[in-house]
Write a protein that holds these residues in place. Structure first.
Motif, PDB file in Angstrom:
ATOM      1  N   ARG A   1       0.796  -1.221   0.000  1.00  0.00           N
ATOM      2  CA  ARG A   1       0.000   0.000   0.000  1.00  0.00           C
ATOM      3  C   ARG A   1       0.833   1.279   0.000  1.00  0.00           C
ATOM      4  NH1 ARG A   1      -2.954  -3.532   3.328  1.00  0.00           N
ATOM      5  NH2 ARG A   1      -5.064  -3.922   2.557  1.00  0.00           N
ATOM      6  N   ARG A   2       2.132   1.192   0.186  1.00  0.00           N
ATOM      7  CA  ARG A   2       2.939   2.407   0.230  1.00  0.00           C
ATOM      8  C   ARG A   2       2.908   3.101  -1.124  1.00  0.00           C
ATOM      9  NH1 ARG A   2       6.747   5.259   2.921  1.00  0.00           N
ATOM     10  NH2 ARG A   2       6.631   3.912   4.753  1.00  0.00           N
TER      11      ARG A   2
ATOM     12  N   ARG B   1       5.076  -9.986  -7.544  1.00  0.00           N
ATOM     13  CA  ARG B   1       4.147  -9.461  -8.550  1.00  0.00           C
ATOM     14  C   ARG B   1       2.702  -9.641  -8.116  1.00  0.00           C
ATOM     15  NH1 ARG B   1       4.671  -5.963 -12.693  1.00  0.00           N
ATOM     16  NH2 ARG B   1       6.810  -6.731 -12.755  1.00  0.00           N
ATOM     17  N   GLU B   2       2.385 -10.801  -7.559  1.00  0.00           N
ATOM     18  CA  GLU B   2       1.012 -11.064  -7.118  1.00  0.00           C
ATOM     19  C   GLU B   2       0.639 -10.259  -5.875  1.00  0.00           C
ATOM     20  OE1 GLU B   2      -1.519 -13.007  -8.527  1.00  0.00           O
ATOM     21  OE2 GLU B   2      -0.172 -12.836 -10.250  1.00  0.00           O
ATOM     22  N   ALA B   3       1.648  -9.705  -5.186  1.00  0.00           N
ATOM     23  CA  ALA B   3       1.394  -8.867  -4.006  1.00  0.00           C
ATOM     24  C   ALA B   3       1.497  -7.377  -4.333  1.00  0.00           C
ATOM     25  CB  ALA B   3       2.369  -9.229  -2.892  1.00  0.00           C
ATOM     26  N   GLY B   4       1.608  -7.042  -5.617  1.00  0.00           N
ATOM     27  CA  GLY B   4       1.645  -5.636  -6.004  1.00  0.00           C
ATOM     28  C   GLY B   4       3.019  -5.004  -5.906  1.00  0.00           C
ATOM     29  N   VAL B   5       4.061  -5.830  -5.959  1.00  0.00           N
ATOM     30  CA  VAL B   5       5.442  -5.351  -5.856  1.00  0.00           C
ATOM     31  C   VAL B   5       6.174  -5.718  -7.141  1.00  0.00           C
ATOM     32  CG1 VAL B   5       7.597  -5.488  -4.547  1.00  0.00           C
ATOM     33  CG2 VAL B   5       5.403  -5.675  -3.354  1.00  0.00           C
ATOM     34  N   ALA B   6       6.962  -4.791  -7.664  1.00  0.00           N
ATOM     35  CA  ALA B   6       7.736  -5.046  -8.876  1.00  0.00           C
ATOM     36  C   ALA B   6       9.178  -5.396  -8.525  1.00  0.00           C
ATOM     37  CB  ALA B   6       7.708  -3.816  -9.775  1.00  0.00           C
ATOM     38  N   LEU B   7       9.747  -6.314  -9.280  1.00  0.00           N
ATOM     39  CA  LEU B   7      11.168  -6.656  -9.190  1.00  0.00           C
ATOM     40  C   LEU B   7      11.751  -6.431 -10.572  1.00  0.00           C
ATOM     41  CD1 LEU B   7      13.692  -7.940  -7.843  1.00  0.00           C
ATOM     42  CD2 LEU B   7      12.789 -10.175  -8.563  1.00  0.00           C
ATOM     43  N   GLU B   8      12.750  -5.550 -10.668  1.00  0.00           N
ATOM     44  CA  GLU B   8      13.312  -5.203 -11.968  1.00  0.00           C
ATOM     45  C   GLU B   8      14.817  -5.024 -11.875  1.00  0.00           C
ATOM     46  OE1 GLU B   8      11.366  -1.757 -13.555  1.00  0.00           O
ATOM     47  OE2 GLU B   8       9.398  -2.721 -13.635  1.00  0.00           O
TER      48      GLU B   8
ATOM     49  N   ALA C   1      13.513  -3.758  -5.971  1.00  0.00           N
ATOM     50  CA  ALA C   1      12.149  -4.223  -5.731  1.00  0.00           C
ATOM     51  C   ALA C   1      11.438  -3.169  -4.902  1.00  0.00           C
ATOM     52  CB  ALA C   1      12.140  -5.566  -5.012  1.00  0.00           C
ATOM     53  N   ALA C   2      10.197  -2.877  -5.274  1.00  0.00           N
ATOM     54  CA  ALA C   2       9.420  -1.851  -4.580  1.00  0.00           C
ATOM     55  C   ALA C   2       7.957  -1.994  -4.977  1.00  0.00           C
ATOM     56  CB  ALA C   2       9.921  -0.452  -4.955  1.00  0.00           C
ATOM     57  N   PRO C   3       7.039  -1.482  -4.158  1.00  0.00           N
ATOM     58  CA  PRO C   3       5.644  -1.439  -4.590  1.00  0.00           C
ATOM     59  C   PRO C   3       5.551  -0.784  -5.967  1.00  0.00           C
ATOM     60  CG  PRO C   3       5.821  -0.802  -2.295  1.00  0.00           C
ATOM     61  CD  PRO C   3       7.227  -0.916  -2.812  1.00  0.00           C
ATOM     62  N   MET C   4       4.636  -1.257  -6.788  1.00  0.00           N
ATOM     63  CA  MET C   4       4.597  -0.816  -8.181  1.00  0.00           C
ATOM     64  C   MET C   4       4.558   0.702  -8.365  1.00  0.00           C
ATOM     65  SD  MET C   4       2.378  -3.823  -9.983  1.00  0.00           S
ATOM     66  CE  MET C   4       2.952  -5.529  -9.878  1.00  0.00           C
ATOM     67  N   PRO C   5       3.828   1.470  -7.524  1.00  0.00           N
ATOM     68  CA  PRO C   5       3.843   2.925  -7.730  1.00  0.00           C
ATOM     69  C   PRO C   5       5.208   3.563  -7.480  1.00  0.00           C
ATOM     70  CG  PRO C   5       1.968   2.259  -6.372  1.00  0.00           C
ATOM     71  CD  PRO C   5       2.865   1.075  -6.473  1.00  0.00           C
ATOM     72  N   LEU C   6       6.122   2.839  -6.820  1.00  0.00           N
ATOM     73  CA  LEU C   6       7.413   3.419  -6.430  1.00  0.00           C
ATOM     74  C   LEU C   6       8.593   2.845  -7.205  1.00  0.00           C
ATOM     75  CD1 LEU C   6       6.984   3.385  -2.542  1.00  0.00           C
ATOM     76  CD2 LEU C   6       6.341   5.184  -4.165  1.00  0.00           C
ATOM     77  N   ILE C   7       8.337   1.936  -8.148  1.00  0.00           N
ATOM     78  CA  ILE C   7       9.458   1.227  -8.751  1.00  0.00           C
ATOM     79  C   ILE C   7      10.336   2.151  -9.581  1.00  0.00           C
ATOM     80  CG2 ILE C   7       8.142   0.431 -10.765  1.00  0.00           C
ATOM     81  CD1 ILE C   7      10.915  -1.479  -8.842  1.00  0.00           C
TER      82      ILE C   7
END
Length: 274
Positions: A154-155, A223-230, A251-257
């Protein structure tokens, strides 16, 4: 052809069962707070490998050949083969991710198994038997910890985030205006990553040279928890390439990647990772 959603759910159940059995094998050698009962040797680069790693690797190879006979195979403890590159699917395993921790009785290690289809992980298990924790996920089915669904991260602002990063970056991160705090480093990279999904910290920056077996299972869970790894320079990660070696990862929540990628590039400039 990728597994259908219903088949993927069944496959994940079998994958979790195999990971738990593999964890039981490893636990026969594990001594909490003390040196492992397993014989320890060292690879060319100086990293340890134990007879437990090899025992778990053999078990996983046999079990995965039984339940996924058409898939290729990539493991830290098995000699790699180009045969996997022609396969439509691939099993990637790390028999014990965090062997250093395992050898000294530190519970922060895990058995990792991932199914790769079309270059991306579609099912994964990160099983940490000494911690009593099992992370699981399959594409489109959500991510779970010990059977409880993990809520999407949610961050939405990086200010005040809690990060894990390589030691050479700590002072540089501390000097940033976003007031990012540094969390203690977990020995297993897979656990460092999935702990974001569990809400234990918010961001991970990993130094170059991680391998696919360190990250593939965690990737689908995140990814299934809304976190991106790139990769910092490469964006979304694809698997089953000729090289399993990775550049710097974030790795970070998708809005912060994207902001996290920019920070990683900034703070790592000029660092000699050799």
């Amino acid at each position: 052809m990728p597994l259908a959603e219903s088949a993927l759910s069944v496959f994940l159940t079998r994958l979790e069962s195999v990971a738990r059995e593999a964890g039981d094998i490893a636990m026969t050698y594990f001594r909490p707070g003390a040196r492992t009962a397993a014989a320890v040797s060292y690879k060319g680069g100086g990293s340890p490998v134990t007879e437990a790693d090899f025992a778990v690797d053999r078990f996983l190879f046999e079990e995965m050949r039984r339940i996924a006979p058409q898939a290729g195979w990539l493991s830290e403890e098995t000699a790699d083969s180009d045969d996997r590159l022609s396969r439509d699917s691939l099993i990637i395993v790390d028999p014990i991710d965090g062997t250093h921790a395992f050898t000294r009785g530190d519970e922060r290690w895990a058995v990792c198994i991932a199914l790769i289809e079309g270059g991306r992980p579609t099912a994964g298990v990160v099983h940490a038997p000494a911690r009593g924790e099992t992370f699981t996920a399959a594409r489109g089915h959500g991510a779970f910890l010990n059977g409880e669904r993990l809520a999407a991260a949610r961050r939405t602002a990086i200010a005040g985030a809690l990060a894990i990063a390589p030691r050479p970056l700590h002072s540089r991160i501390a000097a940033l205006p976003q007031n990012i705090a540094i969390a203690p480093r977990t020995p297993s990279l897979a656990l460092r990553l999935v702990d974001i999904a569990a809400g234990r910290h918010d961001l991970v920056i990993s130094s170059p040279n991680a391998r696919d077996w360190d990250i593939a299972a965690a990737d689908v869970i995140l990814r299934e928890a809304g976190v991106a790894l790139e990769e910092v320079e490469g964006g979304e990660i694809t698997y089953n390439r000729s090289s399993s070696r990775r550049g710097m990862l974030v790795a970070a929540p998708m809005p912060l990647i994207e902001e996290t990628r920019n920070i990683a590039r900034t703070v790592s400039e000029g660092i000699d990772w050799s």
